[in-house]
Scaffold this motif. Sequence first.
Motif, PDB file in Angstrom:
ATOM      1  N   ARG A  99      -3.007  19.278  -1.685  1.00 51.95           N
ATOM      2  CA  ARG A  99      -3.498  20.444  -2.423  1.00 51.95           C
ATOM      3  C   ARG A  99      -4.777  20.981  -1.790  1.00 51.95           C
ATOM      4  O   ARG A  99      -4.972  22.201  -1.706  1.00 51.95           O
ATOM      5  CB  ARG A  99      -3.729  20.082  -3.891  1.00 51.95           C
ATOM      6  CG  ARG A  99      -2.452  19.768  -4.649  1.00 51.95           C
ATOM      7  CD  ARG A  99      -2.689  19.409  -6.114  1.00 51.95           C
ATOM      8  NE  ARG A  99      -1.418  19.178  -6.805  1.00 51.95           N
ATOM      9  CZ  ARG A  99      -1.307  18.886  -8.089  1.00 51.95           C
ATOM     10  NH1 ARG A  99      -2.398  18.766  -8.839  1.00 51.95           N
ATOM     11  NH2 ARG A  99      -0.107  18.701  -8.635  1.00 51.95           N
ATOM     12  N   CYS A 120      -6.781  13.928  -8.874  1.00 51.60           N
ATOM     13  CA  CYS A 120      -6.654  14.776  -7.680  1.00 51.60           C
ATOM     14  C   CYS A 120      -7.989  15.357  -7.240  1.00 51.60           C
ATOM     15  O   CYS A 120      -8.187  15.636  -6.055  1.00 51.60           O
ATOM     16  CB  CYS A 120      -5.646  15.892  -7.932  1.00 51.60           C
ATOM     17  SG  CYS A 120      -3.940  15.301  -8.107  1.00 51.60           S
ATOM     18  N   PRO A 170      -2.241  21.539 -12.889  1.00 55.92           N
ATOM     19  CA  PRO A 170      -0.872  21.473 -12.349  1.00 55.92           C
ATOM     20  C   PRO A 170      -0.259  22.835 -12.071  1.00 55.92           C
ATOM     21  O   PRO A 170       0.807  22.924 -11.456  1.00 55.92           O
ATOM     22  CB  PRO A 170      -0.103  20.737 -13.448  1.00 55.92           C
ATOM     23  CG  PRO A 170      -0.874  21.014 -14.697  1.00 55.92           C
ATOM     24  CD  PRO A 170      -2.326  21.101 -14.288  1.00 55.92           C
ATOM     25  N   TRP A 181       2.683  24.147  -7.726  1.00 49.89           N
ATOM     26  CA  TRP A 181       2.081  23.918  -6.417  1.00 49.89           C
ATOM     27  C   TRP A 181       3.184  23.941  -5.364  1.00 49.89           C
ATOM     28  O   TRP A 181       4.287  23.417  -5.592  1.00 49.89           O
ATOM     29  CB  TRP A 181       1.373  22.566  -6.376  1.00 49.89           C
ATOM     30  CG  TRP A 181       0.026  22.546  -7.030  1.00 49.89           C
ATOM     31  CD1 TRP A 181      -0.241  22.217  -8.323  1.00 49.89           C
ATOM     32  CD2 TRP A 181      -1.225  22.852  -6.413  1.00 49.89           C
ATOM     33  NE1 TRP A 181      -1.592  22.303  -8.557  1.00 49.89           N
ATOM     34  CE2 TRP A 181      -2.231  22.689  -7.402  1.00 49.89           C
ATOM     35  CE3 TRP A 181      -1.606  23.238  -5.128  1.00 49.89           C
ATOM     36  CZ2 TRP A 181      -3.570  22.908  -7.153  1.00 49.89           C
ATOM     37  CZ3 TRP A 181      -2.953  23.462  -4.870  1.00 49.89           C
ATOM     38  CH2 TRP A 181      -3.915  23.302  -5.869  1.00 49.89           C
ATOM     39  N   THR A 215       5.549  22.754  -2.531  1.00 49.46           N
ATOM     40  CA  THR A 215       6.003  21.387  -2.250  1.00 49.46           C
ATOM     41  C   THR A 215       6.505  21.266  -0.816  1.00 49.46           C
ATOM     42  O   THR A 215       6.913  22.246  -0.196  1.00 49.46           O
ATOM     43  CB  THR A 215       7.134  20.979  -3.204  1.00 49.46           C
ATOM     44  OG1 THR A 215       8.214  21.907  -3.066  1.00 49.46           O
ATOM     45  CG2 THR A 215       6.656  20.960  -4.649  1.00 49.46           C
ATOM     46  N   PRO A 263       5.505  17.372 -13.442  1.00 53.58           N
ATOM     47  CA  PRO A 263       4.634  18.150 -12.551  1.00 53.58           C
ATOM     48  C   PRO A 263       3.863  19.257 -13.240  1.00 53.58           C
ATOM     49  O   PRO A 263       2.951  19.833 -12.639  1.00 53.58           O
ATOM     50  CB  PRO A 263       5.611  18.706 -11.506  1.00 53.58           C
ATOM     51  CG  PRO A 263       6.950  18.643 -12.142  1.00 53.58           C
ATOM     52  CD  PRO A 263       6.922  17.472 -13.068  1.00 53.58           C
ATOM     53  N   GLN A 305      10.916  17.019  -8.096  1.00 53.38           N
ATOM     54  CA  GLN A 305       9.528  17.167  -7.673  1.00 53.38           C
ATOM     55  C   GLN A 305       8.709  15.940  -8.030  1.00 53.38           C
ATOM     56  O   GLN A 305       8.773  15.437  -9.153  1.00 53.38           O
ATOM     57  CB  GLN A 305       8.920  18.409  -8.334  1.00 53.38           C
ATOM     58  CG  GLN A 305       7.547  18.782  -7.798  1.00 53.38           C
ATOM     59  CD  GLN A 305       7.095  20.150  -8.278  1.00 53.38           C
ATOM     60  OE1 GLN A 305       7.933  20.993  -8.612  1.00 53.38           O
ATOM     61  NE2 GLN A 305       5.801  20.366  -8.330  1.00 53.38           N
ATOM     62  N   LEU A 345       4.836  13.555  -6.660  1.00 55.65           N
ATOM     63  CA  LEU A 345       3.510  13.653  -6.052  1.00 55.65           C
ATOM     64  C   LEU A 345       3.180  12.340  -5.357  1.00 55.65           C
ATOM     65  O   LEU A 345       3.391  11.262  -5.922  1.00 55.65           O
ATOM     66  CB  LEU A 345       2.459  13.985  -7.112  1.00 55.65           C
ATOM     67  CG  LEU A 345       1.028  14.242  -6.622  1.00 55.65           C
ATOM     68  CD1 LEU A 345       0.341  15.275  -7.516  1.00 55.65           C
ATOM     69  CD2 LEU A 345       0.202  12.961  -6.619  1.00 55.65           C
ATOM     70  N   CYS A 353      -3.895  14.629  -3.088  1.00 56.35           N
ATOM     71  CA  CYS A 353      -2.652  14.760  -3.838  1.00 56.35           C
ATOM     72  C   CYS A 353      -1.699  15.660  -3.067  1.00 56.35           C
ATOM     73  O   CYS A 353      -2.052  16.792  -2.709  1.00 56.35           O
ATOM     74  CB  CYS A 353      -2.913  15.343  -5.218  1.00 56.35           C
ATOM     75  SG  CYS A 353      -3.600  14.153  -6.390  1.00 56.35           S
ATOM     76  N   ASP A 371       2.113  17.327  -3.087  1.00 53.96           N
ATOM     77  CA  ASP A 371       3.300  17.653  -3.883  1.00 53.96           C
ATOM     78  C   ASP A 371       4.522  17.677  -2.980  1.00 53.96           C
ATOM     79  O   ASP A 371       4.533  18.358  -1.944  1.00 53.96           O
ATOM     80  CB  ASP A 371       3.103  19.000  -4.568  1.00 53.96           C
ATOM     81  CG  ASP A 371       1.957  18.955  -5.573  1.00 53.96           C
ATOM     82  OD1 ASP A 371       2.188  18.493  -6.702  1.00 53.96           O
ATOM     83  OD2 ASP A 371       0.833  19.360  -5.205  1.00 53.96           O
ATOM     84  N   ASP A 419       9.123  17.397  -2.793  1.00 52.97           N
ATOM     85  CA  ASP A 419      10.364  17.688  -3.509  1.00 52.97           C
ATOM     86  C   ASP A 419      11.505  16.934  -2.850  1.00 52.97           C
ATOM     87  O   ASP A 419      11.843  17.193  -1.693  1.00 52.97           O
ATOM     88  CB  ASP A 419      10.628  19.195  -3.488  1.00 52.97           C
ATOM     89  CG  ASP A 419      11.833  19.586  -4.341  1.00 52.97           C
ATOM     90  OD1 ASP A 419      12.509  18.675  -4.869  1.00 52.97           O
ATOM     91  OD2 ASP A 419      12.100  20.796  -4.470  1.00 52.97           O
TER      92      ASP A 419
END
Length: 268
Positions: free
Chosen positions: A39, A78, A91, A96, A98, A132, A172, A174, A191, A193, A195
């Motif tokens: 992120r 995070c 979130p 976010w 991915t 998520p 999804q 993390l 952090c 993200d 998928d």
Amino acid sequence: MRTSRKLILSIAGAATLAVSASMAALAWGHGYTSDPPSRSALCADGEVTNCGAISYEPQSVEGPKGFPAAGPADGEICSAGHDSFAELDDPRGGNWPTTPVSAGPKTFTWTMTARHATATFDYYITNANYDPAQPLTRDDLGLTPIASFRMGGAQPDHTMTHTVTLPARTGQHLVLSVWNIADTANAFYSCIDVDFGGDGSGDPTDPPTSGDPGGTGCDAPAWSSGSVYTAGDEVTHGAAAYRAAWWTQGETPGTTGEWGVWRRTATC
């Protein structure tokens, strides 16, 4: 009397320099996961906007080490508990960007701006409880690292890569990567993200073509080399949209690099 005054001034000056040096070290930070993009990296690259201070110092997400028994509080993992980086804990409704991944080996890369003596790099992943659309908590994570790389106090390279075997997951999730410093009480948190419905290519999903919420994105005017731009001004150039991070003139969008004035916000 004059000697005493000089001594006092010397001590005061030394103290001021020490505080300034300490603040500079905190401000310029030390490292973050850059691939797959964390992120922090997404904010710094301009792929996600309205990120606040983290856009300018993605390497500074430093907090207490000792995770999961210690470290940042639930809901603040995070951001490492930094109020100034609270945007990382938001979130954003689960929206976010991915990185598509699949079960099996995956390379993670850290970018270092200061090479601290290192205890370990640890990687955690969310479990079936993870939502998520909610801030990250310890209940969302498997609290045993899926990978741990011990360095015994050695300094990392400016770029560090680790091969992490991802477990089977669906949808999804993390990945939390933690860089534990050997000679301080702190660690750095990233952090990421991901998928598991993706193709495992490792490329982040494309930013929206219309730009970020609250921005003009691809509707922004074309960049002009003779114009003066200030923080927040938006332009288009070379099939992309950009936002200025500070005052600039004559600097071409797309050429100023990760730490430069122009942050990409959309592909047009």
